[in-house]
Scaffold this motif. Structure first.
Motif, PDB file in Angstrom:
ATOM      1  N   ARG A 255      -4.335 -10.593   5.077  1.00 26.94           N
ATOM      2  CA  ARG A 255      -4.638  -9.248   4.636  1.00 26.94           C
ATOM      3  C   ARG A 255      -3.760  -8.978   4.509  1.00 26.94           C
ATOM      4  N   ALA A 256      -3.617  -7.425   3.948  1.00 26.20           N
ATOM      5  CA  ALA A 256      -2.813  -6.865   2.629  1.00 26.20           C
ATOM      6  C   ALA A 256      -1.529  -6.431   4.083  1.00 26.20           C
ATOM      7  N   SER A 258       0.900  -4.155   3.034  1.00 26.87           N
ATOM      8  CA  SER A 258       1.399  -3.208   2.331  1.00 26.87           C
ATOM      9  C   SER A 258       0.583  -2.074   1.682  1.00 26.87           C
ATOM     10  N   GLY A 259       0.942  -1.536   1.778  1.00 23.28           N
ATOM     11  CA  GLY A 259      -0.088  -0.311   1.001  1.00 23.28           C
ATOM     12  C   GLY A 259      -0.406  -0.211  -0.950  1.00 23.28           C
ATOM     13  N   ILE A 281       0.425  -7.015  -4.500  1.00 27.99           N
ATOM     14  CA  ILE A 281      -0.107  -6.096  -4.241  1.00 27.99           C
ATOM     15  C   ILE A 281       1.098  -5.358  -4.771  1.00 27.99           C
ATOM     16  N   ASN A 283       3.206  -0.928  -6.334  1.00 30.06           N
ATOM     17  CA  ASN A 283       2.501   0.458  -6.674  1.00 30.06           C
ATOM     18  C   ASN A 283       2.681   1.202  -7.317  1.00 30.06           C
ATOM     19  N   VAL A 308      -8.161  -1.429  -3.863  1.00 31.04           N
ATOM     20  CA  VAL A 308      -6.942  -0.403  -3.351  1.00 31.04           C
ATOM     21  C   VAL A 308      -6.853  -0.696  -1.849  1.00 31.04           C
ATOM     22  N   VAL A 309      -5.519  -1.256  -1.443  1.00 33.83           N
ATOM     23  CA  VAL A 309      -6.020  -1.073   0.040  1.00 33.83           C
ATOM     24  C   VAL A 309      -4.742  -0.320   0.940  1.00 33.83           C
ATOM     25  N   TYR A 310      -4.576  -0.202   2.155  1.00 28.62           N
ATOM     26  CA  TYR A 310      -4.339   0.425   3.304  1.00 28.62           C
ATOM     27  C   TYR A 310      -3.416  -1.064   3.769  1.00 28.62           C
ATOM     28  N   PRO A 311      -2.825  -1.121   4.718  1.00 25.83           N
ATOM     29  CA  PRO A 311      -1.660  -1.941   5.354  1.00 25.83           C
ATOM     30  C   PRO A 311      -2.802  -2.595   6.801  1.00 25.83           C
ATOM     31  N   ASN A 313      -6.009  -3.871   5.461  1.00 24.67           N
ATOM     32  CA  ASN A 313      -7.016  -4.066   5.098  1.00 24.67           C
ATOM     33  C   ASN A 313      -7.108  -5.738   4.291  1.00 24.67           C
TER      34      ASN A 313
END
Length: 353
Positions: A255-256, A258-259, A281, A283, A308-311, A313
């Motif tokens: 899982r991520a 960081s976003g 990942i 920015n 694209v991910v949120y922390p 995901n």
């Protein structure tokens, strides 16, 4: 021809040697119009087992629809020994809306089996499907894809502690089998508990047809038919190598932390080695890069498609493999099949089945 082997359901029967295409009512809309699912029943002239093929329990999972349609309407089934119950679209309301769940209160049809009359709308639908078309069968294949934004390599999910399910899973001939109980309310889990061995086939991503995966799944269906004698001209396939993922161990969903925007460096189905960078990942300015590395050597059976991910995901589904399987993949040779699971991490529950 005697009707002793007729396949019967509430409202009709299919005698031996006949095929019926029906639209079977399982509910009603707000306007009182029927909600009907397509069903094809092929009853062979010769005796044999009764098998079901199901797809689109989640309305946006399309690959399995084409598998079931091609078996029912393009294969030569004139010498079928037994009966096929083909249900290409279980979740018709979700299919029409092109969404995963039933539009009615967003319920999951594949957490509603075996259903219950007089209960919620989803359980009433599940009951009508289950009692008429699943309960009379001897075994079944349930086709799924990953959820939106992710993809799966073709693999089987099965309770390999059940001898009958074990036989069915190996007969399908996929390279990867994940040994797990079917979650409560799933078609696979409830049918297996009722003595109807059932496996889930995961293949690809939602909202599309992926021809290579469809063809691979069709080969698996032919292999199953050969194993159980439905079509005598077919042979049971050996996939070249096989790994059975079982037991407790490391978590396999990465899982991520960081976003950001994700750049993946492998494809679904790839062999990755411990320490390999699976994804990066960053920015929007391509700064503050965060590397996501493989914690062990294994296969990527599931991978993020929406970059694209949120922390928190999920990024990928990695399963551990044994040394002999790893060497076989690298060399392109097949290890000796033993039908026994290799030590590996138990996958976390996912939202794909």
């Amino acid at each position: 021809m005697s009707d002793d082997r007729a396949f019967t359901y509430n409202g009709g029967a299919v005698p031996p040697g006949e095929t019926q295409n029906i639209r079977y009512g399982i509910s009603e809309t707000y306007l009182g119009d029927p909600v009907r699912i397509p069903v094809t029943i092929v009853n062979g002239e010769r005796d044999g087992p009764t098998a079901f093929l199901t797809a689109a329990a989640h309305g946006d999972e399309l690959n399995g629809i084409e598998v079931v349609r091609e078996v029912a309407h393009e294969w030569d089934l004139s010498k079928l020994a037994g009966t096929l119950v083909c249900l290409p679209v279980l979740n018709v309301p979700g299919f029409l809306a092109q969404q995963r769940y039933l539009p009615v209160y967003d319920r999951d049809l594949n957490r509603s089996f075996p259903g219950k009359p007089g209960s919620t709308s989803s359980k009433r639908m599940a009951h009508r499907i289950y009692e008429n078309f699943i309960a009379p069968c001897d075994f079944g294949l349930d086709f799924h894809t990953s959820t939106r934004g992710r993809t799966n390599m073709l693999h089987v999910r099965a309770d390999m502690t059940d001898e009958a399910v074990h036989r069915l899973a190996l007969a399908f001939g996929s390279k990867v089998v994940i040994d797990s109980d079917g979650p409560s309310g799933t078609l696979r889990g409830e049918a297996t508990d009722d003595g109807i061995p059932t496996i889930t086939i995961e293949m690809g991503e939602a909202h599309r047809f992926q021809r290579p995966l469809i063809d691979d799944a069709l080969a698996g269906v032919r292999s199953v038919f050969a194993e159980y004698g439905l079509l005598e001209t077919d042979t049971v396939r050996w996939p070249g190598w096989r790994t059975i993922v079982a037991g407790a161990g490391e978590k396999t969903w990465l899982r991520a932390d960081s976003g950001g925007i994700v750049d993946t460096h492998f494809e679904s189905g790839s062999l990755v080695r411990e320490g390999d960078r699976i994804a990066t990942i960053t920015n929007p300015f391509k700064e503050d890069a965060v590397a996501v590395e493989a914690p062990f050597t294994g296969l990527l059976i599931g991978l993020l498609e929406n970059p694209v991910v949120y922390p928190g995901n999920p990024l990928c589904h990695l399963v551990e493999i044994g040394e002999s399987t790893r060497r076989a993949i690298e060399a392109g040779d097949a290890p000796t099949p033993v039908g026994q699971p290799e030590p590996a991490g138990q996958p976390e529950p996912t939202a794909t089945e």
